[in-house]
Enzyme design. Structure first.
Site, mmCIF file in Angstrom:
data_model
loop_
_atom_site.group_PDB
_atom_site.id
_atom_site.type_symbol
_atom_site.label_atom_id
_atom_site.label_comp_id
_atom_site.label_asym_id
_atom_site.label_seq_id
_atom_site.Cartn_x
_atom_site.Cartn_y
_atom_site.Cartn_z
ATOM 1 C CE LYS A 3 -2.799 0.588 3.330
ATOM 2 N NZ LYS A 3 -3.031 2.095 4.300
ATOM 3 C CG ASP A 16 0.464 -0.027 9.657
ATOM 4 O OD1 ASP A 16 0.015 0.875 10.565
ATOM 5 O OD2 ASP A 16 0.681 0.280 8.520
ATOM 6 N NE ARG A 70 -2.838 -2.402 8.266
ATOM 7 C CZ ARG A 70 -2.345 -2.770 7.194
ATOM 8 N NH1 ARG A 70 -2.328 -4.104 6.835
ATOM 9 N NH2 ARG A 70 -1.596 -1.897 6.515
ATOM 10 C CD GLN A 81 0.634 8.254 7.452
ATOM 11 O OE1 GLN A 81 0.085 9.364 7.967
ATOM 12 N NE2 GLN A 81 -0.102 7.074 6.997
ATOM 13 N N GLY A 111 -4.779 7.852 5.326
ATOM 14 C CA GLY A 111 -3.996 8.825 6.286
ATOM 15 C C GLY A 111 -2.905 9.095 5.337
#
Length: 430
Positions: A23, A316, A389, A170, A95
């Site tokens: 991703k 994650d 998740r 990020q 996000g």
């Protein structure tokens, strides 16, 4: 939205799964292809809801993007040719899309507004907007830029030397993407090493970027050139089947096409420290990313402690690692994971609440959780909180429970793994 009832009767898992595209890399391939001059082709793109949100945003900016299954072609003449969007840029549940686009748009020559779904509207954006404002970005959002919607008026940016207060790929990526259009050399210092897909891909697109330990340097004014990107399989998605294979009886699973970037392989370190029967076969290095196959078998597991600089490499995967720990002998401690509180939901509370419903001996802490095992699990009615998740963790738990597991809003799993249930069905069919 509907509930999904799962009843597997503790199956043996057998077979091979090709893990769908990463991703994080899929997002960046579209973003960098849109910024670049020329044609970029992407192979192995993940057609998940999150990644399609990224494509939708850039299409609204006038970038020519064609999608055919897992192959994408992006034609662009660079950021200076983008068109001001007539519509609000909707980032869905992503996000990554929201935060990285703030960095990209901050140094553009257009004005735009970003908004996400209900979950995104609760997630903290000030960690991104603050350093961008230090660079001269013109951003206005709710609570002084803490939440979306956020309007961005493209402006002239100045380089900064930024010491990261949190370990976040990020935030780092948003600053580096803004730095491409800033005057001078931007320096980002990390407190912990986070996933480095942005640095690797910028280099792949022809950008001169220096990385030394936790210090990253990038001079503004550099152009990206269109290229070919091969997206590896997502190790965060593979993690759920790695856990499934380790805790299900008489199982052996081969997972192919798995990205083995060292900033992402924390799940492998945890499995090895817990004594899992795991083999790794590295096959190739494409687009600066390592790819290989993983084979996992039913394992006798022991508890472990997970914390420190390991956390950014598996943040994650912690929900499914908690499930793994319920089947290990002894105590597993997960600490230094405060970042779980600001994910799609508060994942500390969500994981503890849902696993307790199945009979797990699990206690929340301020920065993680403590799990005692091994514990037999029973069926129950589980909530996903709209978090992919948590939904996948619940489905994997159903493989080892006595009795059925019901999962609400299972559709949220399509955010990162659209064919997740097909793959479960494939390896449970005997």
């Amino acid at each position: 939205m509907s509930d999904k009832l799962l009843n597997f009767d503790k199956p043996s898992l057998q077979g091979s799964i090709k893990i769908p595209g990463d991703k994080s890399v899929s997002h960046r391939s579209i973003m960098f292809g849109a910024i670049a001059e020329g044609t970029t082709t992407v192979e192995g793109f993940l057609q998940s809801d999150d990644c399609l949100s990224t494509i939708d945003c850039f299409s609204k900016l006038g970038v020519d993007i064609k999608v055919e299954e897992d192959r994408v072609e992006i034609k662009s003449n660079g950021i200076s040719t983008w068109k001001e969007p007539h519509e609000i840029l909707y980032t869905g549940n992503s996000g990554t899309t929201t935060r990285l686009m703030l960095g990209i748009l901050a140094g553009s020559n257009i004005s735009s507004v970003l908004i996400g779904d209900e979950s995104i509207q609760k997630r903290p954006m000030k960690r991104v907007t603050e350093p961008l404002k230090q660079m001269g970005a013109k951003l206005i959002g709710r609570a002084n830029g803490q939440y979306t919607p956020i309007s961005v008026e493209g402006s002239n940016l100045q380089a900064i030397h930024y010491k990261m207060p949190v370990a976040s790929a990020q935030v780092k990526s948003a600053i580096l993407l803004a730095a491409l259009n800033a005057e001078g050399e931007t320096i980002v210092e990390e407190i912990e090493t986070t996933r480095d897909h942005t640095e690797k891909m910028l280099s792949h697109f022809g950008v001169n970027i220096q990385v030394e330990d936790r210090m990253i340097r990038l001079h503004g004014g550099q152009k990206l050139t269109g290229t070919h990107v091969i997206v590896p399989g997502d190790i965060s998605s593979a993690a759920f089947f790695l856990v499934a294979g380790a805790i299900s009886p008489k199982s052996r699973l081969e997972l192919t096409n798995v990205g083995l970037n060292k900033t992402r392989t924390g799940i492998i370190d945890v499995l090895q420290s817990m004594g899992a029967s795991l083999t790794i076969d590295i096959s190739e290095n494409t687009s600066h990313e390592l790819i290989g196959a993983l084979t996992i078998e039913t394992s006798d597991l022991k508890g472990t402690t997970i914390g420190g600089d390991l956390i950014p490499r598996l943040i994650d995967e912690i929900p499914v690692i908690a499930l793994l720990a319920t089947q290990a002998k002894g105590k597993t401690i997960i600490k230094n994971a405060e970042e779980l509180k600001v994910k799609e939901t508060n994942r500390i509370d969500a994981v503890v609440n849902e696993l307790r419903k199945l009979g797990a001996n699990i206690t929340p802490t301020e920065d993680g959780m403590i799990i005692e095992g091994p514990t037999p699990l029973h069926g129950g009615e589980l909530l996903t909180y709209g978090d992919h998740r948590i939904g996948m963790m619940a489905a994997i738990a159903a493989l080892i429970t006595e009795g059925s597991v019901s999962i609400d809003n299972h559709e949220c799993i399509a955010v990162s793994y659209p064919n997740f249930f097909e793959h479960i069905e494939k390896v449970t069919k005997q």
